[in-house]
Design a protein around this motif. Structure first.
Motif, PDB file in Angstrom:
ATOM      1  N   UNK A   1      -8.187   8.535 -20.736  1.00 54.40           N
ATOM      2  CA  UNK A   1      -6.850   8.255 -20.210  1.00 54.40           C
ATOM      3  C   UNK A   1      -5.963   9.507 -20.257  1.00 54.40           C
ATOM      4  N   UNK A   2      -6.131  10.333 -21.293  1.00 51.35           N
ATOM      5  CA  UNK A   2      -5.339  11.551 -21.397  1.00 51.35           C
ATOM      6  C   UNK A   2      -5.720  12.553 -20.309  1.00 51.35           C
ATOM      7  N   UNK A   3      -7.004  12.688 -20.045  1.00 53.07           N
ATOM      8  CA  UNK A   3      -7.479  13.646 -19.039  1.00 53.07           C
ATOM      9  C   UNK A   3      -7.270  13.113 -17.629  1.00 53.07           C
ATOM     10  N   UNK A   4      -7.311  11.798 -17.496  1.00 51.33           N
ATOM     11  CA  UNK A   4      -7.142  11.156 -16.187  1.00 51.33           C
ATOM     12  C   UNK A   4      -5.907  10.252 -16.228  1.00 51.33           C
ATOM     13  N   UNK A   5      -4.711  10.826 -16.236  1.00 52.78           N
ATOM     14  CA  UNK A   5      -3.499  10.011 -16.385  1.00 52.78           C
ATOM     15  C   UNK A   5      -3.214   9.112 -15.198  1.00 52.78           C
ATOM     16  N   UNK A  22     -13.195   6.870  -8.082  1.00 50.61           N
ATOM     17  CA  UNK A  22     -13.206   5.448  -8.410  1.00 50.61           C
ATOM     18  C   UNK A  22     -11.793   4.875  -8.376  1.00 50.61           C
ATOM     19  N   UNK A  23     -11.653   3.712  -7.768  1.00 55.83           N
ATOM     20  CA  UNK A  23     -10.391   2.968  -7.811  1.00 55.83           C
ATOM     21  C   UNK A  23     -10.310   2.099  -9.055  1.00 55.83           C
ATOM     22  N   UNK A  24     -11.430   1.512  -9.415  1.00 55.32           N
ATOM     23  CA  UNK A  24     -11.504   0.663 -10.596  1.00 55.32           C
ATOM     24  C   UNK A  24     -12.941   0.716 -11.098  1.00 55.32           C
ATOM     25  N   UNK A  72     -12.581  -0.355  -1.484  1.00 54.34           N
ATOM     26  CA  UNK A  72     -12.454  -0.010  -2.891  1.00 54.34           C
ATOM     27  C   UNK A  72     -13.698   0.743  -3.327  1.00 54.34           C
ATOM     28  N   UNK A  73     -13.522   1.760  -4.153  1.00 47.72           N
ATOM     29  CA  UNK A  73     -14.647   2.418  -4.797  1.00 47.72           C
ATOM     30  C   UNK A  73     -14.710   1.898  -6.225  1.00 47.72           C
ATOM     31  N   UNK A  74     -15.787   1.187  -6.516  1.00 51.16           N
ATOM     32  CA  UNK A  74     -15.971   0.476  -7.776  1.00 51.16           C
ATOM     33  C   UNK A  74     -17.078   1.166  -8.567  1.00 51.16           C
ATOM     34  N   UNK A  75     -16.947   1.187  -9.884  1.00 47.68           N
ATOM     35  CA  UNK A  75     -17.983   1.789 -10.697  1.00 47.68           C
ATOM     36  C   UNK A  75     -18.270   1.014 -11.965  1.00 47.68           C
ATOM     37  N   UNK A 126     -14.459  14.634 -15.018  1.00 49.07           N
ATOM     38  CA  UNK A 126     -14.502  15.318 -13.719  1.00 49.07           C
ATOM     39  C   UNK A 126     -15.327  14.525 -12.718  1.00 49.07           C
ATOM     40  N   UNK A 127     -16.424  13.940 -13.196  1.00 47.09           N
ATOM     41  CA  UNK A 127     -17.272  13.099 -12.353  1.00 47.09           C
ATOM     42  C   UNK A 127     -16.465  11.919 -11.813  1.00 47.09           C
ATOM     43  N   UNK A 128     -15.738  11.262 -12.701  1.00 47.25           N
ATOM     44  CA  UNK A 128     -14.948  10.090 -12.303  1.00 47.25           C
ATOM     45  C   UNK A 128     -13.917  10.481 -11.247  1.00 47.25           C
ATOM     46  N   UNK A 129     -13.218  11.572 -11.498  1.00 47.16           N
ATOM     47  CA  UNK A 129     -12.185  12.003 -10.555  1.00 47.16           C
ATOM     48  C   UNK A 129     -12.798  12.403  -9.204  1.00 47.16           C
ATOM     49  N   UNK A 130     -13.892  13.142  -9.235  1.00 48.32           N
ATOM     50  CA  UNK A 130     -14.491  13.621  -7.994  1.00 48.32           C
ATOM     51  C   UNK A 130     -14.982  12.473  -7.119  1.00 48.32           C
TER      52      UNK A 130
END
Length: 264
Positions: A62-66, A45-47, A10-13, A38-42
């Motif tokens: 949530x809108x940008x990262x559905x 992160x799983x959770x 898991x990638x946790x942040x 963009x940082x989060x997506x790149x």
């Protein structure tokens, strides 16, 4: 147990978003959110746990990262009002089995100030997640400690440990948050030496600690880590790092996010 004995990673942040303060001239949320997401997506992160997010900020993420769903209540009314300690998780990967919130105070069941805190109610949100493929389950707690009250921070660590014991029992647990205390603070040490949780930083073979975790939008020069990721012994830490991503000499928040990749 060898790493090969663990079924998955898991990638946790943990990420203090910095509340959308209209006085943050040059660092307004509208300019930061495209970079932050963009940082989060790149980094994949799983959770991850967030702190300080207001409803509009959480809605934007949530809108940008559905691909993510979120859970968490506002600290001021237990619904939407005020900052959240929200948890985001990949909705294709996890199913929520249970969830809840409690306040860091003598009356944790309702919105309330704790001990010597004078500024703000402080809230901890948690989810019980099940991996949809492996069916493995774990609890994820996310919190933001008070920044002024020393007694509040001390008592918050005691309360967090009690709540994790009563809610999660012997199940695997991840705890993330802005603890407003570095590795030398007594409230950090209470959690780190509890026997229940260990800091992922101390378990990583080669921690990537190129900066402290609070940058104040300026890139502070100290190495203090006040944002932490703890786990129970069910997890093996593969890597840990402070993510100092920037854009045009600026930072997407006044904190750097912390990443820990763990196997369980």
């Amino acid at each position: 147990m060898t790493l090969g004995s663990y079924a998955q990673t898991l990638i946790v942040g943990t990420y203090n978003l910095r509340w959308a303060n209209p006085g943050d001239t040059g660092n307004l949320w509208v300019n930061r959110v495209p970079v932050l997401t963009s940082l989060i997506r790149f980094h994949g992160f799983d959770v991850f746990g967030t702190q300080e997010g207001l409803p509009n900020q959480l809605d934007d993420i949530k809108r940008i990262l559905p691909e993510y769903e979120r859970f968490g209540a506002g600290r001021d009314d237990g619904k939407d009002a005020g900052e959240h300690s929200a948890i985001f998780y990949r909705k294709d990967k996890f199913k929520v089995l249970n969830s809840g919130n409690f306040w860091l105070s003598q009356t944790p069941e309702k919105p309330s100030l704790g001990w010597d805190a004078t500024c703000c109610n402080r809230i901890c949100s948690w989810v019980y997640l099940q991996d949809v493929k492996s069916k493995k389950k774990f609890y994820f707690f996310n919190v933001h400690y008070d920044h002024q009250g020393v007694v509040a921070r001390e008592e918050s660590s005691k309360l967090i440990l009690q709540k994790i014991n009563s809610i999660a029992g012997k199940e695997p647990v991840i705890l993330t948050g802005d603890f407003n205390g570095d590795h030398n603070s007594s409230w950090y040490k209470r959690v780190a030496t509890s026997g229940l949780l260990k800091d992922t930083y101390t378990q990583a073979a080669h921690p990537y600690m190129n900066n402290g975790s609070f940058n104040d939008f300026r890139g502070n020069k100290d190495d203090e880590i006040i944002d932490h990721i703890f786990t129970t012994t069910n997890f093996k830490v593969i890597r840990w790092g402070v993510l100092t991503d920037s854009y045009h000499g600026k930072f997407p928040s006044d904190h750097f996010p912390i990443l820990a990749e763990v196997a369980y």
